[in-house]
Motif scaffolding. Structure first.
Motif, PDB file in Angstrom:
ATOM      1  N   SER A 140       0.838  -1.189   0.000  1.00 21.37           N
ATOM      2  CA  SER A 140       0.000   0.000   0.000  1.00 21.37           C
ATOM      3  C   SER A 140       0.877   1.245   0.000  1.00 21.37           C
ATOM      4  O   SER A 140       1.857   1.333   0.732  1.00 21.37           O
ATOM      5  N   PHE A 141       0.499   2.191  -0.822  1.00 24.15           N
ATOM      6  CA  PHE A 141       1.242   3.450  -0.874  1.00 24.15           C
ATOM      7  C   PHE A 141       0.635   4.487   0.085  1.00 24.15           C
ATOM      8  O   PHE A 141       1.072   5.610   0.144  1.00 24.15           O
ATOM      9  N   ARG A 142      -0.364   4.066   0.848  1.00 24.04           N
ATOM     10  CA  ARG A 142      -0.973   4.969   1.822  1.00 24.04           C
ATOM     11  C   ARG A 142      -0.048   5.123   3.025  1.00 24.04           C
ATOM     12  O   ARG A 142       0.682   4.209   3.376  1.00 24.04           O
ATOM     13  N   ILE A 143      -0.157   6.241   3.669  1.00 23.04           N
ATOM     14  CA  ILE A 143       0.623   6.517   4.870  1.00 23.04           C
ATOM     15  C   ILE A 143      -0.136   5.942   6.068  1.00 23.04           C
ATOM     16  O   ILE A 143      -1.322   6.219   6.270  1.00 23.04           O
ATOM     17  N   ASN A 144       0.553   5.134   6.869  1.00 27.83           N
ATOM     18  CA  ASN A 144      -0.023   4.572   8.091  1.00 27.83           C
ATOM     19  C   ASN A 144      -0.080   5.655   9.175  1.00 27.83           C
ATOM     20  O   ASN A 144       0.622   6.669   9.077  1.00 27.83           O
ATOM     21  N   PRO A 145      -0.881   5.462  10.234  1.00 26.21           N
ATOM     22  CA  PRO A 145      -0.971   6.451  11.319  1.00 26.21           C
ATOM     23  C   PRO A 145       0.391   6.801  11.940  1.00 26.21           C
ATOM     24  O   PRO A 145       0.595   7.915  12.393  1.00 26.21           O
ATOM     25  N   ASP A 146       1.310   5.821  11.900  1.00 31.50           N
ATOM     26  CA  ASP A 146       2.628   6.095  12.487  1.00 31.50           C
ATOM     27  C   ASP A 146       3.578   6.773  11.498  1.00 31.50           C
ATOM     28  O   ASP A 146       4.756   6.993  11.799  1.00 31.50           O
ATOM     29  N   GLY A 147       3.102   7.098  10.295  1.00 27.89           N
ATOM     30  CA  GLY A 147       3.906   7.790   9.305  1.00 27.89           C
ATOM     31  C   GLY A 147       4.652   6.877   8.344  1.00 27.89           C
ATOM     32  O   GLY A 147       5.314   7.334   7.429  1.00 27.89           O
ATOM     33  N   SER A 148       4.543   5.572   8.530  1.00 20.73           N
ATOM     34  CA  SER A 148       5.245   4.615   7.656  1.00 20.73           C
ATOM     35  C   SER A 148       4.332   4.170   6.520  1.00 20.73           C
ATOM     36  O   SER A 148       3.134   4.441   6.527  1.00 20.73           O
TER      37      SER A 148
END
Length: 185
Positions: A60-68
């Motif tokens: 996934s190219f989405r940003i996770n809540p932790d910024g990764s």
């Protein structure tokens, strides 16, 4: 007396039909097995033709809540997208296969009759028949359709003896007892 001869004749007809049916089932099994083994050969060859250094990003190219991000790099040759693309046209290669009958076992096998590199090939005891190649292509397409997930699973990772593991153990397309040679690319 006439009744006995009719029974014998009826028994003869039933046994003959049973023999023809079993022979047809054996040919169908040989065809499915041959298509699976040829499919594996073609997939392995296609994978070997891709530069092993070529990588592709997956995930996934989405940003996770932790910024990764959940991105990872995998070899292009064994990526799901590349494998799916290969499977779309792999059964066309069945036109490059011919039929051979083993004289000792009367088993039918299917072998490549057209060289990939232009070198001469041993075509003894082999026959090229458009009817057979059409059936082989149809069997290949059926295998790709029915076992797509298994094909992806096996080819996404380097595995030894894919023919045996996929065609015999996982799918039962080949007899477990049938001893087929381990072909090399």
């Amino acid at each position: 007396m006439m009744e006995n001869s009719q029974r014998v004749f009826s028994l003869f007809v039933i046994l003959s039909l049973l023999h023809v049916h079993c022979q047809g089932a054996r040919q169908t099994q040989d065809m499915k097995c041959g298509a699976c083994r040829a499919l594996v050969d073609e997939m392995e060859w296609e994978i070997s033709q891709v530069d092993p250094k070529k990588m592709i990003q997956t995930g996934s190219f989405r940003i996770n809540p932790d910024g990764s991000q959940s991105i990872r790099e995998v070899p292009l040759a064994r990526s799901e997208g590349h494998l799916l693309e290969m499977m779309e046209g792999i059964c066309e290669k069945m036109k490059e296969y011919g039929e051979r009958v083993d004289p000792s076992s009367s088993r039918t096998t299917y072998t490549r009759i057209s060289s990939r590199d232009g070198k001469a090939m041993d075509l003894s005891n082999g026959a090229l028949d458009s009817r057979v190649t059409a059936q082989l292509k149809f069997a290949c397409e059926t295998i790709v359709e029915q076992y797509e997930d298994e094909l992806i699973e096996f080819f996404a990772h380097e595995t030894e003896n894919v023919k045996d593991k996929l065609c015999s153990k996982r799918t039962d397309l080949c007899d477990h007892a049938l001893k087929m040679p381990h072909d090399e690319l």
